[in-house]
Design a protein around this motif. Structure first.
Motif, mmCIF file in Angstrom:
data_model
loop_
_atom_site.group_PDB
_atom_site.id
_atom_site.type_symbol
_atom_site.label_atom_id
_atom_site.label_comp_id
_atom_site.label_asym_id
_atom_site.label_seq_id
_atom_site.Cartn_x
_atom_site.Cartn_y
_atom_site.Cartn_z
ATOM 1 N N GLU A 205 1.240 -5.386 3.512
ATOM 2 C CA GLU A 205 0.475 -5.342 2.296
ATOM 3 C C GLU A 205 0.903 -4.144 1.524
ATOM 4 O O GLU A 205 1.197 -3.959 0.208
ATOM 5 N N MET A 206 0.940 -3.083 2.236
ATOM 6 C CA MET A 206 1.113 -1.615 1.678
ATOM 7 C C MET A 206 2.655 -1.633 0.949
ATOM 8 O O MET A 206 2.964 -1.163 -0.097
ATOM 9 N N LEU A 207 3.588 -2.427 1.734
ATOM 10 C CA LEU A 207 5.023 -2.663 1.156
ATOM 11 C C LEU A 207 5.004 -3.293 -0.179
ATOM 12 O O LEU A 207 5.542 -2.938 -0.873
ATOM 13 N N GLU A 208 4.351 -4.072 0.077
ATOM 14 C CA GLU A 208 3.878 -5.208 -1.350
ATOM 15 C C GLU A 208 3.436 -4.432 -2.570
ATOM 16 O O GLU A 208 3.643 -4.707 -3.447
ATOM 17 N N LEU A 209 2.559 -3.313 -2.163
ATOM 18 C CA LEU A 209 1.871 -2.503 -3.035
ATOM 19 C C LEU A 209 2.772 -1.243 -3.280
ATOM 20 O O LEU A 209 2.387 -0.424 -3.705
ATOM 21 N N ALA A 210 3.979 -1.324 -3.072
ATOM 22 C CA ALA A 210 4.872 -0.014 -3.042
ATOM 23 C C ALA A 210 4.326 0.770 -4.297
ATOM 24 O O ALA A 210 4.538 2.037 -4.302
ATOM 25 N N SER A 211 4.268 0.085 -5.482
ATOM 26 C CA SER A 211 4.322 0.777 -6.553
ATOM 27 C C SER A 211 3.040 1.713 -6.762
ATOM 28 O O SER A 211 2.804 2.588 -7.609
ATOM 29 N N LEU A 212 2.025 1.146 -6.110
ATOM 30 C CA LEU A 212 0.795 1.767 -6.068
ATOM 31 C C LEU A 212 0.771 3.003 -5.017
ATOM 32 O O LEU A 212 0.127 4.084 -5.299
ATOM 33 N N GLY A 213 1.226 2.524 -3.666
ATOM 34 C CA GLY A 213 0.951 3.551 -2.558
ATOM 35 C C GLY A 213 2.252 4.408 -2.433
ATOM 36 O O GLY A 213 2.037 5.487 -1.430
ATOM 37 N N ALA A 214 3.255 4.194 -3.221
ATOM 38 C CA ALA A 214 4.353 5.129 -2.548
ATOM 39 C C ALA A 214 4.284 6.371 -2.793
ATOM 40 O O ALA A 214 4.732 7.435 -2.180
ATOM 41 N N SER A 215 3.437 7.188 -3.704
ATOM 42 C CA SER A 215 3.225 8.582 -3.740
ATOM 43 C C SER A 215 2.408 9.181 -2.748
ATOM 44 O O SER A 215 2.109 10.156 -2.618
#
Ligand code: ASP
Ligand code: MG
Length: 609
Positions: A205-215
């Motif tokens: 899920e985290m990888l799919e949300l990359a734009s959200l969690g990358a920072s």
């Protein structure tokens, strides 16, 4: 005794005062009976300052010298933190990336980790010391015939990667990413103030949300955590709040050799129980997808893939798949909806309006290593093409590419993919979502701005076309995001053709266009169209496979906000819609609210975030 890796980011070690506070926290963790490895970033914004110094000297700094320069930032913080620990009476020792045996590729400023030989680190731990490691750096293996080791850095934000990689190499119990936010949020709090904190999230899920969690947590670190099954928690450096756990399913045995480069694909999956319903030439206006999938959800029919391809004229094609036993009901429901749409518009249902296919299979490849490696999808298409398999529909997400093919070609397709990606049949079983409880249908909502949509019209419908297109893009180093092949088949000069549309980062649009200019003409396709004003809004949740009506709720939220959906693509854990960029924030807010993700507490947004 547990072994814990703690990572502190630049803000957390931004001043000597903060370094002393961090030392207390580390000493406390050690006093609780844990072996502790601490990974730190450079103090505050000092890496940026170093980059600025280099820019003052030259526009084109030598990459080896950049690594020599940038790696100094972390050496300042490891020595100061170690002194602070010693001052508290806690035995401690600092070590550089090279000293803890982090071996990387020779690519300066963006090296990936090849292996870690932490013998020296382990010895220090066994002697009761806390080991403080410089994040973001390693040393390259010497080239053949040359035994000079070089200092390398892992790319900006690379300390997270160092920390999780060390946790994997040491077999740590878990890795803590200590930072200036309390955890990972359900969406971007700058755009949606009601964002709330997630208790846990899976790596996929985290990888799919990359734009959200990358920072908050670098995707490369998530990739390593997923592949080696390392539990990671993102939490505040200053409080005892539990933070957000990033979970992975227990990983199978995986070699530490080639850590970040081996096996970009680690699963091949086959689903033979798929049937497809396509609605052709439905009107391109807000609410159509919502009405259709609302009716499907009301009948409690679980929908798997949903694809809406790029419009043609003023209409779209929408296709979806269901289990074979549900095909009849899905077809009649779709038929009623389509008829009512036509009645409302005073037009007749097109002759070929609804097409079904009860004998299709879904073949997928999955793996965290596809991110940032544009060649992987192309390799899949090429492998299918070499096996003479025609791809009917393509659906992609960050960590998965699925293709719908004829059921009677699926054996061939699977054999080809297992061979190409060196997967043994033991890993063929569909992977169950990880997590301690049943995951919620939607965990978070993300916006990918700065996207461009490209469409190639009238691509001949035969094996090998997707392979050619996406190989060219991979060669031009363009990462492709959503890939969608239209359902509508058009005969042009006696050949069946379909449109293929996909999205790329807006910065890559020119490169993509240049890479494809030739082939569009050679393959006899019509135009290559580019739309640079699109944004992608996605909902992600490992629980959506088991819930019905998730897509309907998302489409309905967009329809109620009068937002037109330009393209739809889904995977098992993600639904993405392309919308006009001017409506992006409204779309994000509407969708976030539709899934009741808002929290009761206001989340503080750190300054400069
Ligand atoms: N100091 C490095 C950077 O600013 C690495 C890191 O902080 O993760 O990118
Ligand atoms: Mg960071």
């Amino acid at each position: 005794m547990a072994l814990v890796v703690q990572k502190y980011g630049g803000t957390s070690v931004g001043s000597t005062e903060r370094i002393r506070t961090v030392a207390q926290r580390v000493a406390k963790t050690a006093a609780e009976g844990n072996q502790v490895v601490v990974v730190v970033s450079a103090m505050g914004k000092s890496t940026d300052t170093l980059v600025g110094l280099a820019a003052d000297i030259t526009d084109n700094p030598n990459q080896r010298e950049m690594d020599m320069l940038l790696s100094t930032g972390e050496q300042v913080s490891i020595s100061l933190l170690t002194m602070a620990l010693q001052a508290l009476g806690q035995p401690a020792r600092s070590m550089t990336g090279a000293q803890v045996g982090i071996v990387t590729e020779a690519h300066h400023t963006r090296a990936r980790i090849l292996s870690i030989k932490p013998d020296r680190l382990r010895k220090a731990l066994d002697q009761g010391e806390v080991v403080v490691v410089a994040g973001f750096q390693g040393m390259s293996t010497p080239a053949p015939g040359n035994d000079d080791f070089e200092i390398t850095t892992l790319g900006r934000g690379g300390s997270d990667t160092s920390a999780v990689a060390l946790a994997a190499a040491l077999g740590a119990d878990h890795c803590e990413i200590c930072t200036d936010v309390p955890g990972i949020l359900t969406t971007d709090p700058r755009l949606v103030p009601e964002a709330s904190q997630m208790e846990e999230v899976t790596c996929d899920e985290m990888l799919e949300l990359a734009s959200l969690g990358a920072s908050v947590l670098h995707p490369r670190a998530v990739e390593i955590a997923r592949n080696y099954g390392i539990p990671v928690v993102v939490r505040s450096s200053w409080t005892d709040q539990p933070g957000t756990w990033v979970r992975s399913r227990p990983a199978g045995p995986r070699s530490l050799e080639g850590m970040e480069i081996a096996r970009p694909v680690d699963g091949v999956e086959l689903d033979l129980n798929q049937a497809k319903v396509s609605l052709l030439q439905v009107p391109d206006r807000p609410g159509v997808a919502a009405t259709l999938f609302g009716a499907i959800a009301q009948k409690q029919l679980p929908v798997d893939l949903i694809i809406q391809s790029i419009y043609e004229g003023n209409s779209n094609d929408i296709a979806f798949t269901v289990k074979q036993a549900d095909l009849d009901l899905a077809q009649s429901t779709a038929g009623e909806i389509y008829q009512s749409l036509c009645d409302a518009a005073n037009s007749a249902l097109p002759a070929e309006g609804i097409v079904t296919d009860g004998a299709i299979a879904k073949v997928s490849i999955s793996g965290a290593g596809m991110i940032g490696r544009p060649g992987v999808a192309a390799q899949m298409f090429q492998s299918l093409s070499d096996a003479g398999v025609n791809i009917q529909m393509i659906s992609t997400s960050e960590v998965k590419v699925s293709c719908l093919v004829d059921a009677d070609q699926s054996d061939r397709a699977i054999a080809a993919l297992c061979k190409t990606f060196e997967i043994h049949s033991s890993s063929l079983a569909p992977l169950k979502p990880a997590g301690s409880q049943t995951p919620p249908p939607v965990r978070g909502v993300a916006l990918d701005r700065e996207q461009a949509q490209l469409a190639i019209r009238h691509v001949p419908d035969r094996p090998g076309m997707a392979a050619r297109i996406f190989t060219l893009l991979a060669e031009a180093q363009v990462s492709v995001d959503m890939i969608i092949q239209s359902q509508r088949c058009r005969r042009v000069n006696g050949i069946d053709t379909r449109d293929i549309a996909f999205t790329v980062a807006r910065d890559d649009a020119d490169r993509a266009q240049a890479a494809l200019a030739d082939i569009v003409e050679k393959m006899g396709c019509a135009a290559l169209e580019i739309n640079r004003t699109v944004t992608k809004v996605s909902v992600v949740g490992a629980g959506m496979v088991a819930a019905s009506g998730v897509a309907a709720r998302m489409f309905d939220a967009l329809a109620s906000a009068k937002i037109n959906i330009q393209m739809i693509a889904t995977s098992e854990i993600k639904i993405s819609c392309l919308v006009d960029e001017n409506l992006a924030i409204e779309a994000l807010q509407a969708v976030h609210q539709a899934f009741a993700l808002e929290g009761t507490e206001v989340v503080e947004v750190p300054k400069g975030a």
